[in-house]
Design an enzyme around this catalytic site. Structure first.
Site, PDB file in Angstrom:
ATOM      1  N   ASP A 158      20.687 -18.648 -45.987  1.00  0.00           N
ATOM      2  CA  ASP A 158      20.091 -18.914 -47.298  1.00  0.00           C
ATOM      3  C   ASP A 158      20.792 -18.126 -48.391  1.00  0.00           C
ATOM      4  O   ASP A 158      20.487 -16.972 -48.604  1.00  0.00           O
ATOM      5  CB  ASP A 158      18.602 -18.559 -47.234  1.00  0.00           C
TER       6      ASP A 158
ATOM      7  N   GLU B 233      18.012 -17.765 -57.883  1.00  0.00           N
ATOM      8  CA  GLU B 233      17.091 -18.740 -57.280  1.00  0.00           C
ATOM      9  C   GLU B 233      15.936 -18.050 -56.573  1.00  0.00           C
ATOM     10  O   GLU B 233      14.805 -18.508 -56.618  1.00  0.00           O
ATOM     11  CB  GLU B 233      17.841 -19.649 -56.295  1.00  0.00           C
ATOM     12  N   GLU B 234      16.239 -16.944 -55.909  1.00  0.00           N
ATOM     13  CA  GLU B 234      15.205 -16.265 -55.107  1.00  0.00           C
ATOM     14  C   GLU B 234      14.189 -15.533 -55.982  1.00  0.00           C
ATOM     15  O   GLU B 234      13.147 -15.102 -55.500  1.00  0.00           O
ATOM     16  CB  GLU B 234      15.855 -15.275 -54.129  1.00  0.00           C
TER      17      GLU B 234
HETATM   18 ZN   LIG Z   1      17.545 -20.599 -50.726  1.00  0.00          ZN
END
Ligand SMILES: [Zn+2]
Ligand SMILES: *[C@@H]1O[C@H](CO)[C@@H](O)[C@H](O)[C@H]1NC(C)=O
Ligand SMILES: *[C@@H]1O[C@H](CO)[C@@H](O)[C@H](O)[C@H]1NC(C)=O
Ligand SMILES: *[C@@H]1O[C@H](CO)[C@@H](O)[C@H](O)[C@H]1NC(C)=O
Length: 422
Positions: free
Chosen positions: A155, A187-188
């Site tokens: 990820d 994004e996180e």
């Molecule tokens: Zn991700």
């Protein structure tokens, strides 16, 4: 096309390999002999895809500190004949690090038909890159089963690497393919990178691209949809007093308990009776009371308590969920000391799944897709796909890892999605 090469390490058997190769993921690599390590390394070094993946995983890029990996990816894409633009994104903490989205395309084709995107930030903590022969396979194992561990291997640097190589291979076979790449930051955290892109001139109205492919760990399946998120706090105020004389005060915890126990079952209440909404594709919305903070001591009537609640939305949107929660709370308490504070949320996202040959699943995590406002043209709806290598089940864990086989298959998967869209 999958080719499984069996690596026979029999020639190295003299250095007691079998036990070494059964190294569990959590095991210490230092136990390995140099020759074992070299044989694993060789698999990575001999593949440009796996080497690029290793290089970007080795560079720590916890959200808000993506600069170094950004520079690396940018240089790599420039060296491979992409025109590359930096989109500077505001830092979200005290960190003064520059951070930026990377937007890449071929030549002057600044508004390509197909956009592939993933994120270059990871969750903390940084976990170094390491290689592991599959457990329990003895001295022989499939090259495809070699396990690559470390933060971001799944990820989403697995998706980033597979997207880059799918694009390069596509352009090699069809130099005029109208494709572009967007690798974003944050994004996180909050989706800051994608929100910035969304508001920029690279996301015009109507949309210049007709297809967008999001890269996140989906176990090589196409995702039909993912849930939205919605958060709120329930706060109760009371009055402190000695616990021996509770009638002199008012317990905030006593006020909040019935409300919390109602909210805890709101996902089981049918929607027509005021419960959370459901959908055929994504199932039930779910609600988690994640934190409850209140009181100061066992012998003091608590004056204040607050609970943080997160809903994963299967249907509806943050605004109608806010109404549902408001009504439910009002139903259950007339206590004027209880209040609810709502946070921003995101709606559930549905994706296209019309390209054949893929397994189709739904997932419960959020992605950048919710942060990108798509400006559909009247005569043309932008197609959106969500696909990538690796499993979300290990994505944020200490054991985050991906196999060589998954990474290589993802390159083929992205290529199929691109060629279906071209
Ligand atoms: Zn991700
Ligand atoms: C690089 O891209 C340009 C177009 O921008 C093209 O003319 C040229 O052939 C490409 N070079 C390689 C090595 O792909
Ligand atoms: C949704 O919730 C209802 C009520 O609790 C339950 O009967 C049903 O099995 C749930 N559906 C899914 C898909 O979990
Ligand atoms: C709220 O009260 C109304 C009327 O009594 C009832 O129909 C509804 O089911 C209640 N909603 C919840 C979530 O308990």
């Amino acid at each position: 096309m999958k080719i499984y090469l069996i690596f026979s390490l029999a020639s190295l058997a003299r250095v007691a390999l079998p036990s070494v190769l059964q190294q569990p993921l959590s095991g210490e690599l230092s136990a390995e002999t140099d020759s074992t390590k070299t044989s694993l390394d060789r698999i990575i070094v001999s593949s440009p895809l796996l080497s690029f993946h290793r290089d970007i995983v080795r560079i720590s890029s916890i959200s808000d500190h993506e600069r170094n990996v950004g520079e690396f990816v940018l240089d790599f894409l420039s060296a491979h004949n992409f025109t590359v633009e930096k989109q500077i994104v505001q830092s979200e903490s005290e960190s003064q690090d520059e951070r930026f989205n990377i937007y890449a395309y071929i030549g002057e084709n600044r508004h390509p038909d197909i956009l592939l995107t993933s994120h270059i930030d990871t969750v903390p903590p940084f976990i170094p890159y390491s290689l592991h022969a599959p457990a329990g396979k003895g001295s022989k194992f499939h090259r495809a089963d070699l396990l690559i561990a470390g933060r971001g291997t799944v990820d989403a640097k697995g998706s980033v690497a597979a997207i880059v190589f799918a694009a390069l291979e596509t352009l090699n076979e069809a130099p005029d393919a109208s494709i572009g790449l967007l690798f974003d930051v944050g994004e996180e955290n909050s989706g800051a990178g994608m929100k910035h892109f969304s508001d920029s001139d690279l996301n015009p109205s109507p949309a210049s691209f007709h297809t967008i492919i999001f890269g996140e760990p989906t176990e090589l399946s196409l995702v039909a949809g993912h849930k939205g998120t919605f958060g709120f706090k329930v706060i109760a105020e009371g009055k402190a007093a000695h616990s021996g004389y509770p009638w002199l005060g008012k317990s905030a915890i006593s006020s909040i308990l019935p409300v919390l126990s109602l909210l805890d079952t709101l996902e089981d209440v049918p929607p027509e009776q005021g419960g959370l909404l459901r959908s055929d594709v994504l199932g039930n919305s779910t609600l988690n009371i994640g934190v409850v903070n209140g009181g100061v001591a066992g012998n003091v009537v608590p004056a204040h308590v607050e609970a943080s609640v997160k809903v994963r939305l299967a249907a509806g949107n943050p605004s109608n969920t806010e109404d549902i929660v408001k009504k439910a709370v009002k139903n259950f308490t007339t206590d004027s000391g209880v209040s609810v504070v709502f946070e921003r949320g995101s709606s559930p996202q549905l994706f296209d799944t019309d390209v054949g040959g893929f397994n189709v699943i739904t997932v419960n995590y959020g992605t950048d897709a919710a942060s990108l406002k798509i400006h559909d043209r009247e005569d043309r709806k932008v197609r959106r796909y969500l696909y990538g290598p690796g499993s979300i089940h290990v994505a944020h864990g200490d054991d985050e890892a991906i196999t060589v086989g998954e990474l290589e298959e993802a390159v083929q998967g992205y290529k199929r999605l691109i060629s279906a869209a071209l």
